[in-house]
Design an enzyme around this catalytic site. Structure first.
Site, PDB file in Angstrom:
ATOM      1  N   SER A 577       6.074   4.280  -3.938  1.00 12.97           N
ATOM      2  CA  SER A 577       6.510   5.432  -3.156  1.00 12.97           C
ATOM      3  C   SER A 577       7.213   4.958  -1.894  1.00 12.97           C
ATOM      4  O   SER A 577       6.887   3.889  -1.349  1.00 12.97           O
ATOM      5  CB  SER A 577       5.312   6.312  -2.768  1.00 12.97           C
ATOM      6  OG  SER A 577       5.690   7.296  -1.829  1.00 12.97           O
ATOM      7  N   TYR A 590      -3.131   7.915   1.256  1.00 12.61           N
ATOM      8  CA  TYR A 590      -2.070   7.751   0.257  1.00 12.61           C
ATOM      9  C   TYR A 590      -1.109   6.637   0.659  1.00 12.61           C
ATOM     10  O   TYR A 590      -0.789   5.747  -0.142  1.00 12.61           O
ATOM     11  CB  TYR A 590      -1.324   9.075   0.092  1.00 12.61           C
ATOM     12  CG  TYR A 590      -0.155   9.021  -0.863  1.00 12.61           C
ATOM     13  CD1 TYR A 590      -0.349   8.954  -2.228  1.00 12.61           C
ATOM     14  CD2 TYR A 590       1.154   9.039  -0.371  1.00 12.61           C
ATOM     15  CE1 TYR A 590       0.725   8.905  -3.105  1.00 12.61           C
ATOM     16  CE2 TYR A 590       2.239   8.992  -1.232  1.00 12.61           C
ATOM     17  CZ  TYR A 590       2.019   8.920  -2.599  1.00 12.61           C
ATOM     18  OH  TYR A 590       3.081   8.878  -3.461  1.00 12.61           O
TER      19      TYR A 590
END
Length: 700
Positions: A577, A590
């Site tokens: 990501s 995250y």
């Protein structure tokens, strides 16, 4: 006895009402599909059917006789009307004037296009003369195991006469071609009451002047042979009885899962191959039998079997009564090398001055006592079909050895078929392989938007793919959709939680048994959470770390173990990501887990380089469409963080990007394909941002 040699009769499936509405050529198609639908009649792609039909000549308008015959390389079970070649019968008869003798018979194939009716582009097969010159309107040629068991016996002529009397004739072995067509014509002409002919070591021809009559004759002759074989072998142990015990099913799969990647690596040095495992009863009966060592070296008899399975199988040194799998694995390299040397010696003994160059000398079929059969080929369908053909050969050997003595093709005859210039020409016409042909991929998070799109991209380039996901319902739906588009052979699925070590290990074992190993790992399983750090629970923190860090470690570790066993390199792709490089508010768990994931990839790139294992990262950002992590709570949380609603979030992300474009699952799939393919053969340890431009995520 297996289903192939059972007394259960082949059923008459002919529907008179349906056939009454058909033309003669349509009846040929109907008959062909009925025959090809039952593997007791013929193997996949084996045999051919024909009909001589009156048609209107497109130039003269006259009625002319036309031969409709299965085209080269077709399968009668799945053939459609455009799968038949059509040729003028008067021109086929005129070909006899061009024939210069058996030593020149191959040149006759070059004349067949000159006989084409109505500019039909379907190439006629080398068996065309065998259909053209039989003086009957309808002809079937099939490779029933029951018939070939008779045809491959040393006294096949006597057995044929015993079973069929004058109803069915017999011809000695002759390589398929023009000369054999003339032989068959002579027999049919001199024996007008005969309904067909057994070809030694090859198969069955039957004929009639009526489409249904021909179909029924084919069924009747096969049924007679099967019933006779069963009566003669009743009470006799197949293949002389058991010599080695059969392992339980789970243990058989465990052995196969260990052996297949090692064998795959040994036979894939020049070009990747895909494996297939078969432990059906017929196989287990043979590989555990008293006669395995005597029969396996003889090879197959029917040319169709032989072309798919090579001169002979490789029998793996494994004793199921005292299993020592480590010793078996240690001996595989020498066994494969010895097979290659033996195959090269066979080539040198039999080659002609104009023979094609030596082809891949590796075995196709590997027999493991007590375990089953493994086959390797350039694609999954071919590996599976090669195994089916060897099961045909097993059935033939069982029948022949039960009533007589089995004989394979003489070595020179086998070579002359395998290295036939006409077969070589067929191989040269094969399309160029796709970029990932022979490669095997595991895609975690495979039921989600990015995972499914990546699987689609890899499949489109010829890879075999196993989808792994924790969501069983979504997984089944994704698998079925991909299988519908790309075929069931190349798609598998496994329900797997990437944080469960045993499930991950089990998934790789399944992957090895289904396809032979792995070349590509797309580690994509994901989760997303959003919360201020003071509201982030330990459970939420650990969940992110478990899935995005530990999960990626577990699937990578097992990938490395398989890739090292194969020793042919590989590619690991992490779908990370933008947040692994660029901090984001209210997402500390995250972002930190994604950063750990990226650093793990760097470490693995260092470890894998010496083995040719490349490890790279694709970094998406804001892939909303089709992504499961954007449904529910995460979407609400991110919309709240950026003070917008759900509908405005995608537009906000688009406008935030430098290129002002949305990022789609297919875009991430393209990046994964780049790293999976040889386009990136010299790249490892890299990060590819697919985020429409985000300056915070620049890697330098």
């Amino acid at each position: 006895m297996t289903d192939t040699l059972t007394a259960n009769r082949l059923e008459n499936l002919w529907d008179d009402a349906k056939a009454a509405q058909m033309s003669e050529s349509e009846k040929l198609l109907y008959r062909s599909n009925l025959l090809g639908s039952d593997k007791r009649v013929t193997n996949y792609g084996g045999g051919n059917t024909s009909a001589k039909v009156m048609e209107t000549d497109p130039l003269s308008g006259d009625q002319v006789e036309v031969l409709w015959v299965k085209g080269s390389g077709g399968d009668i079970g799945s053939i459609t009307m455009d799968g038949f070649a059509t040729l003028y019968m008067d021109k086929l008869r005129a070909l006899k004037g061009k024939y210069r003798g058996v030593e020149f018979e191959d040149e006759m194939v070059g004349y067949l296009p000159h006989c084409t009716f109505a500019l039909n582009p379907r190439a006629a097969s080398i068996d065309t003369p065998l259909h053209a010159y039989v003086p009957r309107k309808h002809v079937d040629h099939v490779h029933s195991d029951a018939i070939i068991a008779i045809a491959a016996s040393v006294n096949s002529r006597e057995l044929t006469a015993e079973i069929f009397g004058d109803e069915i004739g017999w011809l000695p072995w002759k390589k398929p071609g023009y000369e054999l067509g003339l032989w068959l014509e002579k027999f049919a002409t001199e024996n007008p009451d005969a309904k067909g002919c057994v070809l030694e070591s090859h198969g069955l021809f039957t004929w009639d002047d009526d489409a249904k009559g021909c179909y029924l004759t084919t069924l009747d002759i096969i049924n007679k042979a099967a019933a006779w074989l069963e009566a003669k072998t009743a009470g006799k142990p197949a293949f002389g009885g058991e010599k080695r015990p059969t392992l339980p099913e789970q243990q058989r799969r465990e052995v196969a899962a260990k052996l297949m990647p090692v064998i795959r690596g040994l036979v894939s040095k020049d070009r990747h191959k895909v494996g297939h495992f078969d432990d059906q009863q017929a196989v287990l009966e043979f590989v555990g039998s008293q006669m395995l060592e005597d029969l396996a070296p003889l090879g197959t008899s029917c040319p169709d079997h032989f072309l798919r399975t090579k001169i002979r199988p490789l029998v793996v040194d494994f004793d199921p009564a005292n299993p020592d799998l480590d010793a078996t694995i240690a001996g595989l390299a020498d066994a494969v090398s010895a097979y290659r040397d033996d195959y090269k010696a066979y080539y040198d003994r039999c080659k002609h001055s104009d023979s094609p160059a030596l082809r891949d000398p590796n075995a196709v079929v590997y027999l493991i006592p007590g375990v089953g059969m493994i086959t390797f080929a350039l694609d999954k369908a071919t590996a599976r079909i090669s195994g089916e053909f060897y099961v045909n050969a097993i059935n033939v050997m069982r029948g022949a050895s039960g009533v007589s003595t089995y004989q394979g093709l003489p070595e020179q005859e086998a070579f002359d078929i395998e290295y036939w210039l006409l077969e070589e020409a067929k191989l040269l016409r094969m399309p160029k392989p796709k970029s990932l042909a022979g490669r095997v991929a595991l895609v975690t998070g495979g039921a989600g938007g990015i995972g499914a799109a990546t699987a689609e991209r890899l499949l489109r380039e010829g890879a075999c793919v196993m989808l792994a996901d924790i969501d069983a319902g979504a997984l089944d739906k994704a698998r079925d959709g991909l299988a519908a588009r790309h075929g069931k052979d190349v798609v598998r699925s496994v329900q797997m939680n990437v944080t469960d070590e045993n499930q991950v290990i089990g998934a790789y074992a399944d992957l090895a048994v289904e396809f032979g190993g792995v070349d590509i790992l797309v580690s994509n399983a994901g989760i997303a959470s959003s919360a201020p750090v003071e509201d982030t629970s330990l459970a939420l923190w650990n969940k992110n770390m478990d899935i995005l860090s530990t999960g990626y470690f577990l699937v990578s570790r097992e990938a490395f173990r398989t890739l090292r066993a194969q020793d042919i390199g590989g590619s690991v792709i992490f779908v990370a990501s933008k947040n692994g490089l660029a901090a984001s508010p209210n997402a500390s768990a995250y972002c930190t887990a994604k950063a750990a994931e990226i650093h793990l990839a760097r470490c693995l790139a260092l470890e894998g380089a010496e083995a040719g294992i490349r490890v790279n990262v694709v970094n998406p950002d804001a892939v909303l469409r089709g992504s499961k992590i954007w449904s529910g709570e995460w979407l609400d949380q991110r919309a709240s963080t950026y003070k917008t609603d759900k509908e405005g979030l995608e537009e906000m992300y688009r406008q935030r990007s430098m290129l002002k474009r949305s990022v789609l699952p297919e875009d991430i799939a393209e990046g994964a394909y780049f790293f999976a393919s040889d386009l990136s053969a010299k790249s490892t340890g890299n990060i590819l941002n697919v985020d429409a431009g985000n300056v915070q995520a620049f890697t330098r």
